[in-house]
Design a protein around this motif. Structure first.
Motif, PDB file in Angstrom:
ATOM      1  N   LEU A  44      -2.421  19.747   2.728  1.00  0.00           N
ATOM      2  CA  LEU A  44      -1.309  18.829   3.093  1.00  0.00           C
ATOM      3  C   LEU A  44      -2.147  17.424   3.332  1.00  0.00           C
ATOM      4  N   VAL A  45      -1.680  16.546   2.705  1.00  0.00           N
ATOM      5  CA  VAL A  45      -2.239  15.144   2.495  1.00  0.00           C
ATOM      6  C   VAL A  45      -1.805  14.234   3.409  1.00  0.00           C
ATOM      7  N   THR A  46      -2.086  13.408   4.335  1.00  0.00           N
ATOM      8  CA  THR A  46      -1.150  12.353   4.858  1.00  0.00           C
ATOM      9  C   THR A  46      -1.906  11.123   4.685  1.00  0.00           C
ATOM     10  N   PHE A  47      -1.195   9.980   4.409  1.00  0.00           N
ATOM     11  CA  PHE A  47      -1.693   8.549   4.366  1.00  0.00           C
ATOM     12  C   PHE A  47      -1.021   7.783   5.597  1.00  0.00           C
ATOM     13  N   ASP A  48      -1.598   7.598   6.671  1.00  0.00           N
ATOM     14  CA  ASP A  48      -1.049   6.665   7.513  1.00  0.00           C
ATOM     15  C   ASP A  48      -1.709   5.147   7.366  1.00  0.00           C
ATOM     16  N   LEU A  49      -0.654   4.327   7.535  1.00  0.00           N
ATOM     17  CA  LEU A  49      -1.014   2.878   7.199  1.00  0.00           C
ATOM     18  C   LEU A  49      -0.649   2.229   8.452  1.00  0.00           C
ATOM     19  N   THR A  50      -1.819   1.450   8.747  1.00  0.00           N
ATOM     20  CA  THR A  50      -1.543   0.332   9.833  1.00  0.00           C
ATOM     21  C   THR A  50      -1.894  -0.909   9.515  1.00  0.00           C
ATOM     22  N   PRO A  51      -1.185  -1.932   9.776  1.00  0.00           N
ATOM     23  CA  PRO A  51      -1.506  -3.401   9.695  1.00  0.00           C
ATOM     24  C   PRO A  51      -2.821  -3.584  10.559  1.00  0.00           C
ATOM     25  N   SER A  52      -3.904  -4.335   9.631  1.00  0.00           N
ATOM     26  CA  SER A  52      -5.298  -4.538  10.208  1.00  0.00           C
ATOM     27  C   SER A  52      -5.836  -5.628   9.453  1.00  0.00           C
ATOM     28  N   ARG A  53      -6.277  -6.688  10.210  1.00  0.00           N
ATOM     29  CA  ARG A  53      -6.931  -7.829   9.904  1.00  0.00           C
ATOM     30  C   ARG A  53      -6.359  -8.570   8.683  1.00  0.00           C
ATOM     31  N   GLY A  54      -4.801  -8.521   8.636  1.00  0.00           N
ATOM     32  CA  GLY A  54      -4.415  -9.188   7.587  1.00  0.00           C
ATOM     33  C   GLY A  54      -4.129  -8.336   6.271  1.00  0.00           C
ATOM     34  N   GLY A  55      -4.519  -7.228   6.386  1.00  0.00           N
ATOM     35  CA  GLY A  55      -4.027  -6.344   5.524  1.00  0.00           C
ATOM     36  C   GLY A  55      -3.984  -4.824   5.914  1.00  0.00           C
ATOM     37  N   THR A  56      -4.206  -3.688   5.560  1.00  0.00           N
ATOM     38  CA  THR A  56      -3.735  -2.503   5.966  1.00  0.00           C
ATOM     39  C   THR A  56      -4.933  -1.634   6.084  1.00  0.00           C
ATOM     40  N   LEU A  57      -5.022  -0.805   7.002  1.00  0.00           N
ATOM     41  CA  LEU A  57      -6.066   0.372   7.269  1.00  0.00           C
ATOM     42  C   LEU A  57      -5.358   1.373   6.757  1.00  0.00           C
ATOM     43  N   LEU A  58      -5.811   2.296   5.643  1.00  0.00           N
ATOM     44  CA  LEU A  58      -5.313   3.585   5.303  1.00  0.00           C
ATOM     45  C   LEU A  58      -6.072   4.501   5.837  1.00  0.00           C
ATOM     46  N   LYS A  59      -5.470   5.441   6.480  1.00  0.00           N
ATOM     47  CA  LYS A  59      -6.266   6.716   6.990  1.00  0.00           C
ATOM     48  C   LYS A  59      -5.909   7.779   6.241  1.00  0.00           C
ATOM     49  N   VAL A 115       0.892  -1.124  -0.153  1.00  0.00           N
ATOM     50  CA  VAL A 115       0.020   0.040   0.006  1.00  0.00           C
ATOM     51  C   VAL A 115       0.895   1.364  -0.094  1.00  0.00           C
ATOM     52  N   PHE A 116       1.979   1.334   0.973  1.00  0.00           N
ATOM     53  CA  PHE A 116       2.842   2.408   0.885  1.00  0.00           C
ATOM     54  C   PHE A 116       3.172   2.647  -0.544  1.00  0.00           C
ATOM     55  N   GLU A 117       3.904   1.722  -1.456  1.00  0.00           N
ATOM     56  CA  GLU A 117       4.339   1.738  -2.566  1.00  0.00           C
ATOM     57  C   GLU A 117       3.391   2.396  -3.498  1.00  0.00           C
ATOM     58  N   THR A 161       4.071   6.080   6.638  1.00  0.00           N
ATOM     59  CA  THR A 161       3.270   7.363   6.546  1.00  0.00           C
ATOM     60  C   THR A 161       4.021   7.867   5.020  1.00  0.00           C
ATOM     61  N   PHE A 162       3.106   8.646   4.383  1.00  0.00           N
ATOM     62  CA  PHE A 162       3.511   9.263   3.257  1.00  0.00           C
ATOM     63  C   PHE A 162       2.701  10.472   3.168  1.00  0.00           C
ATOM     64  N   THR A 163       3.433  11.604   3.060  1.00  0.00           N
ATOM     65  CA  THR A 163       2.701  13.075   3.368  1.00  0.00           C
ATOM     66  C   THR A 163       3.149  14.166   2.276  1.00  0.00           C
ATOM     67  N   PHE A 164       2.339  14.912   1.703  1.00  0.00           N
ATOM     68  CA  PHE A 164       2.640  15.693   0.679  1.00  0.00           C
ATOM     69  C   PHE A 164       1.809  17.194   0.768  1.00  0.00           C
ATOM     70  N   ARG A 165       2.339  17.814   0.036  1.00  0.00           N
ATOM     71  CA  ARG A 165       1.419  19.187  -0.061  1.00  0.00           C
ATOM     72  C   ARG A 165       1.395  19.311  -1.796  1.00  0.00           C
ATOM     73  N   TRP A 166       0.211  20.019  -1.728  1.00  0.00           N
ATOM     74  CA  TRP A 166      -0.192  20.057  -3.288  1.00  0.00           C
ATOM     75  C   TRP A 166      -1.157  21.439  -3.280  1.00  0.00           C
TER      76      TRP A 166
END
Length: 150
Positions: A93-108, A19-21, A73-78
Motif C-alpha cells: 500500500l502506497v500513500t501520497f499525502d500532500l500538504t501546502p508548505s512554504r508556497g509549495g507542497t510537502l509530499l509524504k 502535485v496531486f495530478e 491524498t492518493f493511495t494505491f495498492r501494487w
C-alpha cells in the motif's frame, strides 16, 4: 531494521493541485516513475504499471487505486498478482499525502504491507531494500519533472 514501513518526504515548488495530478495521473506517473502506466485515477480502478519494455521481459505490476482525494491524498495498492483483487497480504500500500508548505507542497510518501506479504526473512529484507532504494531514486525525479510543467 524494522522492514515494515518506508517513509519519504520531499518539498516540491508547486501547488498541491499540480502535485496531486502528477502523482495520480498515469500520463504524468510514467514521466517520473514507471516506463508505462494504465489505470483510471479513481478509487476501485485497476490497471498496471510497467518497468522496462513489456515485450522484452519488463516487469508488469498490477495497480489498484484505493483512494483519491484531490488535492490531498492518493493511495494505491501494487505488486499483487495480475488478476487478483488487491488486499492486505498480497500487495503493498502506497500513500501520497500532500500538504501546502512554504508556497509549495510537502509530499509524504508511505509504503506499507511488507510484513503482511508472508515472505521469508531474506525475501522480506530484499524487497524492502529494493523498494527503499527505488523510492530514493524515483521521488527526487518529481522536482525537475514538475518544474517543466510551469
Amino acid at each position: 531494521m524494522e522492514l515494515g514501513t518506508i517513509e519519504r518526504e520531499i518539498h516540491i515548488e508547486a501547488s498541491p493541485d499540480v502535485v496531486f495530478e502528477v502523482v495520480s495521473s498515469p500520463d504524468h506517473l510514467k514521466e517520473w516513475w514507471p516506463d508505462d502506466a494504465s489505470y483510471d485515477p479513481v478509487p476501485g480502478s485497476s490497471g498496471e504499471i510497467v518497468f522496462g519494455d513489456r515485450d522484452a521481459g519488463g516487469a508488469v505490476m498490477a495497480f489498484t487505486v484505493v483512494e483519491a482525494i484531490p488535492p490531498r491524498t492518493f493511495t494505491f495498492r501494487w505488486t499483487h498478482p495480475v488478476g487478483e483483487t488487491a488486499a492486505t497480504g498480497n500487495s503493498l500500500l502506497v500513500t501520497f499525502d500532500l500538504t501546502p508548505s512554504r508556497g509549495g507542497t510537502l509530499l509524504k510518501m508511505t509504503e506499507t504491507g511488507f510484513r503482511e506479504m508472508g515472505w521469508e526473512a531474506a525475501v522480506l529484507e530484499q524487497q524492502y531494500k529494493e523498494h527503499s532504494t527505488g523510492w530514493d531514486f524515483y521521488l527526487p525525479r518529481l522536482v525537475p519533472y514538475i518544474a517543466t510543467l510551469s
